[in-house]
Design a protein around this motif. Structure first.
Motif, mmCIF file in Angstrom:
data_model
loop_
_atom_site.group_PDB
_atom_site.id
_atom_site.type_symbol
_atom_site.label_atom_id
_atom_site.label_comp_id
_atom_site.label_asym_id
_atom_site.label_seq_id
_atom_site.Cartn_x
_atom_site.Cartn_y
_atom_site.Cartn_z
ATOM 1 N N LEU A 26 0.896 -1.202 -0.001
ATOM 2 C CA LEU A 26 0.062 0.149 -0.021
ATOM 3 C C LEU A 26 0.831 1.200 0.134
ATOM 4 C CD1 LEU A 26 -3.205 0.633 0.348
ATOM 5 C CD2 LEU A 26 -2.466 0.912 2.808
ATOM 6 N N TYR A 27 0.678 2.047 -0.856
ATOM 7 C CA TYR A 27 1.616 3.332 -1.198
ATOM 8 C C TYR A 27 0.634 4.381 -0.808
ATOM 9 C CZ TYR A 27 4.398 0.115 -4.017
ATOM 10 O OH TYR A 27 5.149 -0.835 -4.481
ATOM 11 N N ILE A 28 1.032 5.443 0.117
ATOM 12 C CA ILE A 28 0.158 6.379 0.658
ATOM 13 C C ILE A 28 1.038 7.895 0.297
ATOM 14 C CG2 ILE A 28 -1.239 7.531 2.325
ATOM 15 C CD1 ILE A 28 -1.095 4.723 3.702
ATOM 16 N N CYS A 29 0.393 8.676 -0.496
ATOM 17 C CA CYS A 29 0.991 9.995 -0.581
ATOM 18 C C CYS A 29 0.572 10.700 0.517
ATOM 19 C CB CYS A 29 0.540 10.537 -2.073
ATOM 20 S SG CYS A 29 1.263 9.846 -3.329
ATOM 21 N N ASP A 30 1.558 11.234 1.479
ATOM 22 C CA ASP A 30 1.267 11.968 2.650
ATOM 23 C C ASP A 30 1.758 13.558 2.119
ATOM 24 O OD1 ASP A 30 0.818 13.014 5.148
ATOM 25 O OD2 ASP A 30 2.193 11.923 6.126
ATOM 26 N N LYS A 31 0.975 14.395 1.515
ATOM 27 C CA LYS A 31 1.429 15.431 1.059
ATOM 28 C C LYS A 31 1.788 16.473 2.276
ATOM 29 C CE LYS A 31 0.023 19.096 -2.212
ATOM 30 N NZ LYS A 31 -1.200 19.493 -2.816
ATOM 31 N N GLY A 32 0.989 16.486 3.340
ATOM 32 C CA GLY A 32 1.323 17.333 4.449
ATOM 33 C C GLY A 32 2.472 17.185 5.126
ATOM 34 N N ASN A 33 3.039 15.879 4.975
ATOM 35 C CA ASN A 33 4.268 15.492 5.600
ATOM 36 C C ASN A 33 5.310 15.197 4.651
ATOM 37 O OD1 ASN A 33 3.536 15.592 8.358
ATOM 38 N ND2 ASN A 33 2.605 13.632 8.166
ATOM 39 N N ASN A 34 5.191 15.777 3.414
ATOM 40 C CA ASN A 34 6.062 15.742 2.232
ATOM 41 C C ASN A 34 6.823 14.208 2.295
ATOM 42 O OD1 ASN A 34 5.866 18.580 1.712
ATOM 43 N ND2 ASN A 34 7.188 18.687 3.636
ATOM 44 N N GLN A 35 6.073 13.304 2.158
ATOM 45 C CA GLN A 35 6.482 11.787 2.179
ATOM 46 C C GLN A 35 5.659 10.862 1.377
ATOM 47 O OE1 GLN A 35 7.157 10.902 5.977
ATOM 48 N NE2 GLN A 35 5.061 10.851 6.674
ATOM 49 N N VAL A 36 6.008 9.867 0.909
ATOM 50 C CA VAL A 36 5.135 8.817 0.544
ATOM 51 C C VAL A 36 5.560 7.480 1.375
ATOM 52 C CG1 VAL A 36 4.824 7.090 -1.357
ATOM 53 C CG2 VAL A 36 5.286 9.387 -1.944
ATOM 54 N N ILE A 37 4.469 6.837 1.844
ATOM 55 C CA ILE A 37 4.677 5.874 2.984
ATOM 56 C C ILE A 37 4.393 4.558 2.162
ATOM 57 C CG2 ILE A 37 3.797 4.832 5.029
ATOM 58 C CD1 ILE A 37 3.113 7.920 5.826
ATOM 59 N N ILE A 38 5.189 3.515 2.362
ATOM 60 C CA ILE A 38 5.001 2.243 1.612
ATOM 61 C C ILE A 38 4.826 1.067 3.009
ATOM 62 C CG2 ILE A 38 5.807 0.237 0.244
ATOM 63 C CD1 ILE A 38 7.618 3.425 -0.358
ATOM 64 N N ILE A 39 3.498 0.597 2.793
ATOM 65 C CA ILE A 39 3.086 -0.436 3.818
ATOM 66 C C ILE A 39 2.899 -1.970 3.292
ATOM 67 C CG2 ILE A 39 1.324 -0.745 5.691
ATOM 68 C CD1 ILE A 39 0.892 2.135 5.601
ATOM 69 N N ASP A 40 3.579 -2.767 4.073
ATOM 70 C CA ASP A 40 3.151 -4.175 3.828
ATOM 71 C C ASP A 40 1.698 -4.526 4.163
ATOM 72 O OD1 ASP A 40 3.066 -6.950 3.463
ATOM 73 O OD2 ASP A 40 4.774 -7.285 4.141
ATOM 74 N N VAL A 41 0.628 -4.809 3.201
ATOM 75 C CA VAL A 41 -0.490 -4.940 3.668
ATOM 76 C C VAL A 41 -0.733 -6.332 4.600
ATOM 77 C CG1 VAL A 41 -3.062 -5.402 2.757
ATOM 78 C CG2 VAL A 41 -1.572 -3.668 1.654
ATOM 79 N N THR A 42 0.166 -7.349 4.048
ATOM 80 C CA THR A 42 0.119 -8.648 4.668
ATOM 81 C C THR A 42 0.867 -8.664 6.142
ATOM 82 O OG1 THR A 42 2.050 -9.356 3.736
ATOM 83 C CG2 THR A 42 0.247 -9.846 2.519
#
Length: 179
Positions: A26-42
């Motif tokens: 899961l890739y989340i664009c977190d514009k307010g924190n100037n980052q992209v977070i990559i999460i392992d769904v499993t």
């Protein structure tokens, strides 16, 4: 390890399952924190109600001027795990990152065109004349999707140097080479 994340202005979420690596990410664009977070769904832990954060993409300092914030607004990933990010204030194209999160290049640039007169004039203009002339900017991408090894994009119309609007290149199909 597990850390608590506080998202500020998340702008998009992209989920990709890759058979090659058997990863569901899961890739989340977190514009307010100037980052992209990559999460392992499993990695979801029912007891602690948490996910494992695999990576956090931040501003590639070698590529972006210190005055430009990294404001990711859209992300996709291909079957190899390469990530493609559309970010505000980035006019050089779609930012491509390796699966390890390292900036690789810009791809799919939208370019303005200069008229023959503008090309001629710019060759002989003084610095003061060039500074007084309107700056032409490449247009940014609005959205993108990954399908069948290609990136399909939409962008805003391009304003050419002669004042005409080019709305013929608002939808593009970009191959892995960036063409």
């Amino acid at each position: 390890g597990y850390i608590e994340l506080k998202l500020t202005d998340p702008t998009s979420v992209y989920r990709a399952y890759t058979k090659k690596t058997d990863k569901d990410l899961l890739y989340i664009c977190d514009k307010g924190n100037n980052q992209v977070i990559i999460i392992d769904v499993t990695s979801y832990d029912e007891t602690s109600k948490t996910y494992e954060v695999l990576k956090v993409l931040t501003k590639p300092t070698d590529e972006l001027d210190s005055s430009v914030a990294f404001s990711p607004k859209k992300i996709i990933a291909d079957i190899e795990g390469r990530m493609y990010v559309i970010a505000d204030n980035v006019l050089d194209g779609i930012m491509q990152f390796s699966k390890d999160g390292k900036f690789q290049r810009y791809t799919g640039t939208n370019e303005t065109t200069l008229s023959a007169w503008d090309i001629f004039w710019r060759n002989f203009a003084t610095e003061a004349q060039l500074a007084a002339k309107d700056t032409l900017y490449n247009t940014t991408f609005a959205s993108m999707v990954y399908f069948d090894s290609m990136i399909y994009t939409t962008s805003y119309a391009i304003k050419n140097s002669d004042g005409t609007i080019n709305d013929k290149v608002m939808i593009k199909k970009i191959n892995p080479s960036g063409d």
